[in-house]
Design an enzyme around this catalytic site. Structure first.
Site, PDB file in Angstrom:
ATOM      1  N   GLY A 170      30.429  37.827   3.225  1.00 20.06           N
ATOM      2  CA  GLY A 170      29.894  38.632   2.436  1.00 20.06           C
ATOM      3  C   GLY A 170      28.863  39.665   2.425  1.00 20.06           C
ATOM      4  O   GLY A 170      28.306  39.917   1.611  1.00 20.06           O
ATOM      5  N   ALA A 181      43.181  34.259  14.865  1.00 24.56           N
ATOM      6  CA  ALA A 181      43.187  33.166  15.204  1.00 24.56           C
ATOM      7  C   ALA A 181      44.813  32.916  15.650  1.00 24.56           C
ATOM      8  O   ALA A 181      45.734  33.364  14.958  1.00 24.56           O
ATOM      9  CB  ALA A 181      43.033  32.028  14.138  1.00 24.56           C
ATOM     10  N   ASN A 199      36.541  26.470   9.209  1.00 25.87           N
ATOM     11  CA  ASN A 199      37.464  26.572   8.085  1.00 25.87           C
ATOM     12  C   ASN A 199      38.566  25.372   7.949  1.00 25.87           C
ATOM     13  O   ASN A 199      39.374  25.531   7.238  1.00 25.87           O
ATOM     14  CB  ASN A 199      38.321  28.051   8.170  1.00 25.87           C
ATOM     15  CG  ASN A 199      37.627  29.083   7.740  1.00 25.87           C
ATOM     16  OD1 ASN A 199      36.500  28.923   7.009  1.00 25.87           O
ATOM     17  ND2 ASN A 199      38.121  30.153   7.821  1.00 25.87           N
ATOM     18  N   ASN A 220      40.277  24.992   2.992  1.00 24.76           N
ATOM     19  CA  ASN A 220      41.198  24.290   3.225  1.00 24.76           C
ATOM     20  C   ASN A 220      41.007  22.557   3.139  1.00 24.76           C
ATOM     21  O   ASN A 220      41.107  21.823   3.853  1.00 24.76           O
ATOM     22  CB  ASN A 220      41.718  24.290   4.708  1.00 24.76           C
ATOM     23  CG  ASN A 220      42.394  25.758   4.980  1.00 24.76           C
ATOM     24  OD1 ASN A 220      43.242  26.133   4.112  1.00 24.76           O
ATOM     25  ND2 ASN A 220      42.016  26.638   5.882  1.00 24.76           N
ATOM     26  N   PRO A 234      37.430  37.622  13.065  1.00 24.19           N
ATOM     27  CA  PRO A 234      38.794  37.219  13.199  1.00 24.19           C
ATOM     28  C   PRO A 234      39.504  36.994  11.726  1.00 24.19           C
ATOM     29  O   PRO A 234      39.178  36.326  10.843  1.00 24.19           O
ATOM     30  CB  PRO A 234      38.792  35.775  13.898  1.00 24.19           C
ATOM     31  CG  PRO A 234      37.497  35.363  13.651  1.00 24.19           C
ATOM     32  CD  PRO A 234      36.344  36.353  13.385  1.00 24.19           C
ATOM     33  N   TYR A 265      40.206  23.465   9.895  1.00 20.42           N
ATOM     34  CA  TYR A 265      41.344  23.453  10.965  1.00 20.42           C
ATOM     35  C   TYR A 265      40.991  22.330  12.014  1.00 20.42           C
ATOM     36  O   TYR A 265      39.948  21.457  11.650  1.00 20.42           O
ATOM     37  CB  TYR A 265      41.712  24.615  11.761  1.00 20.42           C
ATOM     38  CG  TYR A 265      41.991  25.759  10.680  1.00 20.42           C
ATOM     39  CD1 TYR A 265      43.268  25.709  10.136  1.00 20.42           C
ATOM     40  CD2 TYR A 265      41.069  26.871  10.342  1.00 20.42           C
ATOM     41  CE1 TYR A 265      43.709  26.589   9.012  1.00 20.42           C
ATOM     42  CE2 TYR A 265      41.607  27.789   9.404  1.00 20.42           C
ATOM     43  CZ  TYR A 265      42.798  27.761   8.601  1.00 20.42           C
ATOM     44  OH  TYR A 265      43.200  28.586   7.550  1.00 20.42           O
ATOM     45  N   HIS A 309      38.032  28.337  17.519  1.00 17.99           N
ATOM     46  CA  HIS A 309      37.989  28.192  15.972  1.00 17.99           C
ATOM     47  C   HIS A 309      37.668  26.738  15.904  1.00 17.99           C
ATOM     48  O   HIS A 309      38.704  26.037  15.625  1.00 17.99           O
ATOM     49  CB  HIS A 309      39.462  28.749  15.517  1.00 17.99           C
ATOM     50  CG  HIS A 309      39.371  28.894  14.021  1.00 17.99           C
ATOM     51  ND1 HIS A 309      38.549  28.606  13.232  1.00 17.99           N
ATOM     52  CD2 HIS A 309      40.209  29.662  13.342  1.00 17.99           C
ATOM     53  CE1 HIS A 309      38.605  28.819  12.064  1.00 17.99           C
ATOM     54  NE2 HIS A 309      39.658  29.628  12.055  1.00 17.99           N
ATOM     55  N   THR A 314      43.253  36.500  10.034  1.00 20.60           N
ATOM     56  CA  THR A 314      45.056  36.089  10.425  1.00 20.60           C
ATOM     57  C   THR A 314      45.657  37.423   9.167  1.00 20.60           C
ATOM     58  O   THR A 314      45.166  37.276   7.955  1.00 20.60           O
ATOM     59  CB  THR A 314      45.102  34.812   9.999  1.00 20.60           C
ATOM     60  OG1 THR A 314      44.443  34.051  10.583  1.00 20.60           O
ATOM     61  CG2 THR A 314      46.372  34.450   9.427  1.00 20.60           C
TER      62      THR A 314
END
Ligand code: FMN
Length: 375
Positions: A307, A60, A184, A241, A25, A186, A181, A27
């Site tokens: 990666g 997302a 990360n 984040n 996914p 969120y 999701h 963005t």
């Protein structure tokens, strides 16, 4: 004995995948404005990356207006957005591809200028992202994050409901499944992790309580789709984040063993060796491997990302650490990535400057290998 590879078939829920090179996914902030509906350019981008029997996980997409943290991100809560996604899905299906949508709420990773009515973003607790991490306002000013407003206990069922509705909207748009999701930094991860969740109600405190929101969202989405067409994404060792649990093992062991009996389509990790959101090149050395540590706790299909080269991906699959690999940045710059990896063709490098926002440049204008051969 034959070891599986990126090009072995794989069954995910009802879908028979012909290979294991998945689109992560991503963005890209190129939806129509102000509708935040996908547009023909977005359909072209996904169709370029679709292959017969290949799985794409679409970017997302916020399930409600308060779930946005960036301009130009497509939503999944209005009729216009559903219609826009329908075009994307149809274009992918026309090429024989399979496409899931990632359901999103950013929580505190937002700014009041992006919130309906200009109110503060919401989060499990009023804990701001460290001031040294910057974000952009709706008109492009670079600022520190604000301190979010802590959600009232009575508001949480409404957010779970928005995920359920987002899942129903994705079904209506024709998607083949959805991914939640939970990675990360969120909203779901803000509930999971101890430094962002200081709540004293049933959603905070113990690991079991901090996992409650993830479980409620997952069960609501399963009610719409059935478990075998729902995936969950987690980033146990991620630092995106302002996230990061001091000791991820107990928390994520509990979350994963709680999800395992649900019979989900897959669990999807982000390995900590990538930055998570691609904004900077991060070369973590000697970092733990989520797939190696948590695989023993997960009986279902495991996808991971972060990666990977084709070689590293084949090794991870052959060694049994993961069943499939999702590729992010190199799938941005190589629309025909599965074919390039299959044949060992060279890869086009990606341009980070065009990751987020803009138009066709750095989005739909990366060439296929065959086009390169012609020049
Ligand atoms: C431009 C960009 C956007 C991203 N957007 C998302 C997203 O919407 N959802 C998500 O779970 N991860 C997102 N990620 C993380 C990727 O899915 C992937 O896990 C990460 O890039 C590591 O894979 P890679 O090393 O193959 O790029 C994003 C990464 C990049 C580079």
């Amino acid at each position: 004995m034959n070891f599986p590879s990126l090009f072995s078939p794989l069954q995910i829920g009802p879908y028979h995948l012909k290979h294991r090179v998945m689109l992560a996914p991503l963005t890209r902030m190129r939806a129509a404005r102000p509708s935040l509906a996908p547009r023909p350019l977005n359909a072209e981008y996904y169709a370029q990356r679709a292959t017969p029997g290949g799985l794409l996980i679409a970017e997302a997409s916020p399930v409600m207006a308060s779930g946005f943290g960036n301009p130009g991100v497509p939503g999944i809560y209005s009729e216009q957005q559903i219609a826009g996604w329908r075009e994307v899905v149809d274009a992918v299906h026309a090429k024989g591809g399979i496409i899931f949508l990632q359901l999103w709420h950013v929580g505190r990773v937002s700014h009041s200028s992006l919130q309906p009515g200009g109110v503060l973003p919401v989060a499990p607790s009023a804990v701001a992202i460290p001031a040294e991490l910057k974000t952009s306002t709706a008109d492009g000013q670079v600022v520190s994050y604000e301190t979010p407003r802590a959600l009232e206990t009575s508001e949480i069922p409404g957010i779970v409901e928005a995920y359920r509705q987002g899942a129903a909207n994705a079904l209506k748009a024709g998607f083949d499944g959805v991914e939640i999701h939970g990675a990360n930094g969120y909203l779901i991860e803000q509930f999971l992790q101890s430094h962002t969740n200081l709540r004293t109600d049933q959603y905070g405190g113990s690991i079991e309580n901090r996992t409650r929101f993830l479980m409620e969202v997952t069960k609501a989405v399963i009610e719409v789709w059935g478990a075998d067409r729902v995936g969950v994404r987690l980033s146990p060792y991620g630092v995106a984040n302002g996230s990061g649990e001091a000791d991820p093992m107990p928390l994520y062991s509990h979350a994963i063993t709680s999800l395992d009996p649900l019979g989900l389509a897959y669990l999807h990790f982000i390995e900590p060796r990538s930055s998570g959101t691609g904004r900077a090149e991060v070369n973590h050395q000697n970092v733990p491997s989520a797939m190696v540590l948590f695989r023993p706790l997960w009986r279902g299909t495991l996808i991971t990302a972060g990666g990977f080269s084709g070689e590293a991906a084949n090794a991870a699959i052959a060694e049994g650490h993961a069943d499939a690999i999702a590729f992010g940045r190199i799938f941005i710059s190589n629309p025909d990535l599965p074919r390039r990896l299959a044949h060992g063709f060279p890869l086009t490098p990606y341009n980070r400057a065009t990751f987020y926002g803009g138009d066709a440049a750095g989005y739909t204008d990366y060439p296929e290998h065959s086009e390169l051969e012609k020049v």
